[in-house]
Scaffold this motif. Structure first.
Motif, PDB file in Angstrom:
ATOM      1  N   ASN A  92     -10.778   5.331  -7.157  1.00  0.00           N
ATOM      2  CA  ASN A  92      -9.486   4.654  -7.154  1.00  0.00           C
ATOM      3  C   ASN A  92      -8.359   5.609  -6.779  1.00  0.00           C
ATOM      4  O   ASN A  92      -7.492   5.277  -5.981  1.00  0.00           O
ATOM      5  CB  ASN A  92      -9.204   4.060  -8.538  1.00  0.00           C
ATOM      6  N   LEU A 115      -8.375   6.218  -3.191  1.00  0.00           N
ATOM      7  CA  LEU A 115      -7.851   5.077  -2.422  1.00  0.00           C
ATOM      8  C   LEU A 115      -6.322   5.046  -2.464  1.00  0.00           C
ATOM      9  O   LEU A 115      -5.666   4.745  -1.464  1.00  0.00           O
ATOM     10  CB  LEU A 115      -8.404   3.764  -2.983  1.00  0.00           C
ATOM     11  N   GLU A 127       0.580   5.344   4.686  1.00  0.00           N
ATOM     12  CA  GLU A 127       1.788   4.525   4.797  1.00  0.00           C
ATOM     13  C   GLU A 127       3.006   5.382   5.138  1.00  0.00           C
ATOM     14  O   GLU A 127       3.939   4.923   5.760  1.00  0.00           O
ATOM     15  CB  GLU A 127       2.056   3.781   3.479  1.00  0.00           C
ATOM     16  N   SER A 172       9.093  -4.255  -7.373  1.00  0.00           N
ATOM     17  CA  SER A 172       8.377  -5.298  -6.636  1.00  0.00           C
ATOM     18  C   SER A 172       7.276  -5.912  -7.497  1.00  0.00           C
ATOM     19  O   SER A 172       6.593  -6.831  -7.081  1.00  0.00           O
ATOM     20  CB  SER A 172       7.770  -4.726  -5.365  1.00  0.00           C
ATOM     21  N   ARG A 173       7.095  -5.374  -8.673  1.00  0.00           N
ATOM     22  CA  ARG A 173       6.133  -5.897  -9.661  1.00  0.00           C
ATOM     23  C   ARG A 173       4.685  -5.792  -9.190  1.00  0.00           C
ATOM     24  O   ARG A 173       3.822  -6.503  -9.694  1.00  0.00           O
ATOM     25  CB  ARG A 173       6.422  -7.359 -10.003  1.00  0.00           C
ATOM     26  N   VAL A 174       4.448  -4.942  -8.220  1.00  0.00           N
ATOM     27  CA  VAL A 174       3.074  -4.793  -7.777  1.00  0.00           C
ATOM     28  C   VAL A 174       2.311  -3.959  -8.808  1.00  0.00           C
ATOM     29  O   VAL A 174       1.093  -3.940  -8.850  1.00  0.00           O
ATOM     30  CB  VAL A 174       3.035  -4.137  -6.372  1.00  0.00           C
ATOM     31  N   PRO A 192      -0.872 -12.258 -11.481  1.00  0.00           N
ATOM     32  CA  PRO A 192       0.166 -12.174 -12.504  1.00  0.00           C
ATOM     33  C   PRO A 192       1.303 -13.145 -12.230  1.00  0.00           C
ATOM     34  O   PRO A 192       1.507 -13.579 -11.094  1.00  0.00           O
ATOM     35  CB  PRO A 192       0.660 -10.728 -12.406  1.00  0.00           C
ATOM     36  N   GLU A 245       4.533 -12.537 -12.540  1.00  0.00           N
ATOM     37  CA  GLU A 245       5.492 -11.827 -11.702  1.00  0.00           C
ATOM     38  C   GLU A 245       4.735 -11.336 -10.487  1.00  0.00           C
ATOM     39  O   GLU A 245       4.013 -10.357 -10.551  1.00  0.00           O
ATOM     40  CB  GLU A 245       6.073 -10.627 -12.459  1.00  0.00           C
ATOM     41  N   ARG A 246       4.908 -12.040  -9.370  1.00  0.00           N
ATOM     42  CA  ARG A 246       4.158 -11.660  -8.174  1.00  0.00           C
ATOM     43  C   ARG A 246       4.610 -10.300  -7.687  1.00  0.00           C
ATOM     44  O   ARG A 246       5.777  -9.967  -7.752  1.00  0.00           O
ATOM     45  CB  ARG A 246       4.394 -12.672  -7.056  1.00  0.00           C
ATOM     46  N   GLY A 247       3.673  -9.562  -7.138  1.00  0.00           N
ATOM     47  CA  GLY A 247       4.046  -8.261  -6.605  1.00  0.00           C
ATOM     48  C   GLY A 247       3.066  -7.798  -5.567  1.00  0.00           C
ATOM     49  O   GLY A 247       1.849  -7.852  -5.755  1.00  0.00           O
ATOM     50  N   LEU A 248       3.604  -7.384  -4.419  1.00  0.00           N
ATOM     51  CA  LEU A 248       2.780  -6.840  -3.349  1.00  0.00           C
ATOM     52  C   LEU A 248       3.547  -5.660  -2.757  1.00  0.00           C
ATOM     53  O   LEU A 248       4.750  -5.547  -2.944  1.00  0.00           O
ATOM     54  CB  LEU A 248       2.547  -7.890  -2.261  1.00  0.00           C
ATOM     55  N   TYR A 249       2.843  -4.802  -2.035  1.00  0.00           N
ATOM     56  CA  TYR A 249       3.544  -3.726  -1.325  1.00  0.00           C
ATOM     57  C   TYR A 249       4.229  -4.340  -0.114  1.00  0.00           C
ATOM     58  O   TYR A 249       3.579  -4.814   0.802  1.00  0.00           O
ATOM     59  CB  TYR A 249       2.565  -2.638  -0.906  1.00  0.00           C
ATOM     60  N   LYS A 250       5.552  -4.304  -0.132  1.00  0.00           N
ATOM     61  CA  LYS A 250       6.324  -5.047   0.865  1.00  0.00           C
ATOM     62  C   LYS A 250       6.140  -4.535   2.282  1.00  0.00           C
ATOM     63  O   LYS A 250       6.191  -5.279   3.241  1.00  0.00           O
ATOM     64  CB  LYS A 250       7.811  -4.995   0.511  1.00  0.00           C
ATOM     65  N   LYS A 251       5.938  -3.225   2.414  1.00  0.00           N
ATOM     66  CA  LYS A 251       5.901  -2.632   3.749  1.00  0.00           C
ATOM     67  C   LYS A 251       4.497  -2.607   4.345  1.00  0.00           C
ATOM     68  O   LYS A 251       4.297  -2.112   5.439  1.00  0.00           O
ATOM     69  CB  LYS A 251       6.437  -1.193   3.708  1.00  0.00           C
ATOM     70  N   MET A 252       3.532  -3.080   3.577  1.00  0.00           N
ATOM     71  CA  MET A 252       2.152  -2.994   4.064  1.00  0.00           C
ATOM     72  C   MET A 252       1.782  -4.232   4.855  1.00  0.00           C
ATOM     73  O   MET A 252       2.199  -5.338   4.538  1.00  0.00           O
ATOM     74  CB  MET A 252       1.205  -2.863   2.882  1.00  0.00           C
ATOM     75  N   GLU A 283      -4.284  -5.029   5.662  1.00  0.00           N
ATOM     76  CA  GLU A 283      -4.464  -3.722   5.024  1.00  0.00           C
ATOM     77  C   GLU A 283      -4.227  -3.818   3.527  1.00  0.00           C
ATOM     78  O   GLU A 283      -4.935  -3.220   2.723  1.00  0.00           O
ATOM     79  CB  GLU A 283      -3.491  -2.709   5.633  1.00  0.00           C
ATOM     80  N   PHE A 331      -7.038  -3.156   0.798  1.00  0.00           N
ATOM     81  CA  PHE A 331      -6.771  -2.071  -0.159  1.00  0.00           C
ATOM     82  C   PHE A 331      -7.000  -2.553  -1.593  1.00  0.00           C
ATOM     83  O   PHE A 331      -7.699  -1.910  -2.383  1.00  0.00           O
ATOM     84  CB  PHE A 331      -5.335  -1.569   0.018  1.00  0.00           C
ATOM     85  N   LEU A 332      -6.430  -3.715  -1.920  1.00  0.00           N
ATOM     86  CA  LEU A 332      -6.572  -4.232  -3.286  1.00  0.00           C
ATOM     87  C   LEU A 332      -8.028  -4.568  -3.598  1.00  0.00           C
ATOM     88  O   LEU A 332      -8.499  -4.360  -4.713  1.00  0.00           O
ATOM     89  CB  LEU A 332      -5.678  -5.462  -3.480  1.00  0.00           C
ATOM     90  N   GLU A 373     -10.636  -3.089  -2.209  1.00  0.00           N
ATOM     91  CA  GLU A 373     -11.362  -1.817  -2.336  1.00  0.00           C
ATOM     92  C   GLU A 373     -11.205  -1.229  -3.728  1.00  0.00           C
ATOM     93  O   GLU A 373     -12.132  -0.625  -4.268  1.00  0.00           O
ATOM     94  CB  GLU A 373     -10.857  -0.810  -1.298  1.00  0.00           C
ATOM     95  N   LEU A 374     -10.011  -1.395  -4.294  1.00  0.00           N
ATOM     96  CA  LEU A 374      -9.794  -0.908  -5.659  1.00  0.00           C
ATOM     97  C   LEU A 374     -10.707  -1.628  -6.637  1.00  0.00           C
ATOM     98  O   LEU A 374     -11.001  -1.123  -7.717  1.00  0.00           O
ATOM     99  CB  LEU A 374      -8.337  -1.112  -6.083  1.00  0.00           C
ATOM    100  N   GLN A 394      -1.012 -13.369  -2.559  1.00  0.00           N
ATOM    101  CA  GLN A 394      -1.282 -12.899  -3.908  1.00  0.00           C
ATOM    102  C   GLN A 394      -2.528 -13.570  -4.483  1.00  0.00           C
ATOM    103  O   GLN A 394      -3.344 -12.929  -5.137  1.00  0.00           O
ATOM    104  CB  GLN A 394      -0.070 -13.223  -4.786  1.00  0.00           C
TER     105      GLN A 394
END
Lengths: 413, 309
Positions: free
Chosen positions: A3, A6, A14, A216-218, B80, B82-89, B93, B97-98, B100-101, B142
């Motif tokens: 992890n 990764l 990025e 962003s709550r990620v 969740p 509260e939604r959340g993602l990497y905005k710039k990705m 990908e 990525f998620l 793969e984790l 999400q």
């Protein structure tokens, strides 16, 4: 482990792929070049413009001697001297000539002025650099006139007055290196400053990255797959990897062009021809300093809720970084002093100050070892502490924590 | 039947505030479970402990029949609130990525990401950054992130919020498909109509405690058929004088009411028919929404009785 890897990969790719990375890789050295090496090049450049100067003296021999020095090719400026034997009343006339622009300036070296220490250079424009040079020129000329007036042959007078050139040589691990020119001084200064900028830049990048995950709550999504430790480690290492890549680009560039004779400016060539240790210890001290400061920045990012809040608290992390920069000139001029030695032992200052000492001279190995040892031990403790703050902080939204609350976070099992 | 999840008397305190108080619940394998409760009841805190994001101060979390361990996380999908993602990705990908984790190999993760994007009508956006997507699309992304690693246990916090009806239907289809495939699904929501449609069992929590827990049918049956819905034209004021009503709520041409114990439905129907023009008169079990409100109010010590809206 997988992890963390990764997360490192994501953070690294990025960032390296962004335009900002490419721009800062080019701009940061360009900026350093602009504030350090460039001024020294400009200062050393010959002033090509010819200036018409009147040498006003009480007798011809002094006027001639000074004017001979003034006409010498070794000077920085180019002068067109004219001798004139004057009395006190001619001063006004000369002033008028300067004002009218018929001459660029005059040197007042009458016998009276010499004995009373009132030699003056009057011109429509004067510079600090120039007055230093004129001082040497006039002194030399006046001495020459005195020697001749005591019956010395011109050739003997020249022999006596011939300047002796000094070269600084420093010993590095028993080897002699001719070094210590202005260019190299500025290069060391520039590199240290760059190290500082990198620590701030990448430390803040870590903080922003944490903050972005929080806002962003990620974070919540990430924590459903990884532990906070993996997340923090991945982030710190990933961002740090970007910094190391940037340093690698610079070092390769410097090594590639450093020895090249294609560079015409001797100052630039000297500046780029850096000793090996300066280049090797740059990434080493970056890594050490970065680990310490990025952990602090990561904890800070986890504590706050917005960029504005982060700015309010940033001083807390930035001040320990500014202190070494503020004391850097002192350490550089006397790298052996007790002050420099002890400052370079303080873990929060040592990444910058020990590097400064290493590039200005070679401290004893035990001092380098002790400084790095203390730094590593402190970093270990700080990372431990910060990862605890981070773990709790990333899930806290809304209210900003107070100091007792943060202490409580650290104590959570 | 094996249980996918069991919480045994878990408690979580933040300073003096008790977020979750001695809570126990069981989720059967292959069931769709609704975790309900008003805002601040402790739903998110409970879910976080299921995922090991936080640890309970006391009590046990049993996942897939064994005490919680991190390796379980690869078998759980989480959406969740509260939604959340990497905005710039970029979308693909990000998804791979998620995944793969969660232990999905790299190539496989990308392949699945593309497959799901196609399925949820996002193919045109796979190379776009997340910040360029609309809210509804991000919501779907999400959701994909939660199911990409094909988890046995899906935890979905308000999965339909922010989706238009067409997209909500697409999502519902996927969920039914997952259920058919034997997956266990936990729903956390305020939308009682969706709970009634999808869930077999529920747990209603309030102030950190379970106030209702069990099979949805039997919970509703316990309340008896004393709830009446009526649609009409005319003047509904006669209800004011009506004796046999516990409470009623008049929306103008639609009324909801609850009969007092022992009251006769036929009497009410006759009265209503004589006063207004009826188009619907239905005696039923109370809707879950009503049970929810009543239970929460009762617990919070407020009066249940309500007058004209």
């Amino acid at each position: 482990m997988r992890n963390t890897w990764l997360i490192i990969r994501r953070e690294y790719l990025e960032r390296v792929r962004t335009r900002a990375f490419i721009i800062s890789t080019i701009l940061l050295p360009a900026f350093m070049f602009g504030v350090t090496i460039l001024p020294s090049m400009l200062a050393n450049r010959k002033n090509k413009q010819e200036r018409h100067i009147v040498v006003a003296a009480s007798n011809q021999s002094v006027a001639d001697a000074v004017s001979q020095q003034l006409g010498s090719k070794d000077n920085q400026g180019t002068y067109l001297p004219e001798t004139r034997v004057v009395s006190d009343s001619s001063k006004q006339e000369l002033n008028n000539a300067v004002t009218a622009g018929t001459i660029d300036g005059y040197l007042w070296v009458t016998d009276d002025a010499i004995t009373s220490g009132k030699v003056t250079f009057t011109a429509s424009n004067t510079s600090l650099f120039e007055s230093g040079e004129l001082q040497a020129i006039v002194n030399n000329g006046v001495r020459r006139a005195r020697l001749r007036s005591r019956g010395m042959l011109p050739a003997d007078a020249d022999e006596i007055l011939k300047a002796v050139k000094i070269d600084s040589v420093r010993l590095e691990g028993g080897e002699q290196k001719s070094a210590g020119g202005l260019g190299q001084f500025f290069a060391a200064f520039g590199l240290t400053f760059m190290l500082y900028m990198m620590l701030v830049m990448y430390g803040m990048a870590t903080m922003r990255s944490v903050l972005e995950e929080k806002t962003s709550r990620v974070m919540e999504v990430m924590l459903s797959s990884v532990t906070s430790k993996e997340l923090m480690a991945g982030k710190v290492l990933g961002v740090g990897g970007v910094g190391l890549t940037q340093i690698a680009v610079w070092v390769i560039f410097i090594v590639a062009i450093g020895g090249s004779t294609a560079i015409s400016s001797p100052e630039l060539r000297e500046a780029l021809n850096m000793p090996f240790s300066q280049l090797v210890f740059l990434p080493i001290f970056f890594v050490l300093g970065y680990m310490l400061y990025s952990s602090l920045y990561a904890a800070l990012g986890a504590m706050v809720n917005s960029e504005q809040e982060a700015q309010q608290f940033q001083w807390f992390v930035t001040i320990p970084l500014i202190i070494p920069i503020a004391t850097m000139m002192g350490v550089m001029s006397q790298p052996d002093s007790a002050f420099a030695t002890w400052m370079s032992m303080v873990p929060f200052f040592s990444p910058i100050l020990m590097y400064v000492r290493m590039v200005s001279h070679t401290p004893p190995p035990w001092q380098i070892g002790l400084s790095i040892g203390l730094l590593v031990a402190t970093t270990y403790l700080v990372v431990l502490l910060c990862s605890r703050i981070y773990r709790v902080g990333i899930l806290m939204y809304g209210k900003r924590p107070t100091l007792p609350e943060i202490v409580k976070w650290v104590k959570y099992a | 039947m094996e249980n996918t999840l069991e919480l045994r008397r878990i408690t979580k305190r933040y300073d003096k505030f008790v977020a979750v108080d001695d809570l126990s619940l069981t989720i059967e394998k292959g069931s769709v479970f609704g975790l309900l409760g008003p805002n601040g009841a402790g739903k998110t805190s409970t879910i976080r402990m299921m995922m090991g994001i936080t640890m309970p101060d006391s009590g046990e979390v049993i996942v897939f029949g064994e005490p919680y361990k991190r390796a379980h996380l690869d078998r759980i999908g989480y959406l969740p609130e509260e939604r959340g993602l990497y905005k710039k990705m970029k979308l693909v990908e990000q998804l791979s990525f998620l995944a793969e984790l969660k232990g999905v190999p790299n190539g496989e993760a990308t392949r699945r990401a593309r497959h799901w994007c196609e399925r949820l009508e996002l193919s045109a956006w796979t190379e776009k950054k997340v910040e360029e997507l609309s809210k509804g699309m991000q919501q779907k992304v999400q959701f994909i992130a939660a199911i990409l690693h094909d988890p046995e246990f899906l935890i979905l916090d308000e999965p339909f919020s922010g989706l238009d009806p067409a997209n909500a239907d697409v999502l519902k289809d996927v969920l039914l498909e997952q259920k058919k495939a034997g997956k266990t699904i936990l729903f956390s929501t305020h939308r009682m109509d969706q709970v009634e449609q999808l869930c077999q069992s529920i747990c209603l929590i309030n102030e950190g405690q379970a106030v209702l827990h069990g099979d949805l049918r039997s919970i509703k049956a316990k309340y008896g058929r004393n709830h009446v819905q009526m649609e009409y034209e005319g003047d509904g004021d006669f209800l004011q004088q009506s004796k046999g009503l516990q409470w009623f709520k008049n929306y103008g041409s639609y009324v909801e009411m609850e009969l007092a114990p022992g009251a006769d439905t036929r009497e009410l129907l006759q009265l209503a028919a004589s006063r207004v023009k009826l188009s619907r008169f239905q005696v039923m079990e109370p809707p879950l929404e009503q049970i929810f409100k009543d239970t929460v109010k009762k617990q919070n010590g407020n009066s249940v009785r309500e007058q004209n809206a």
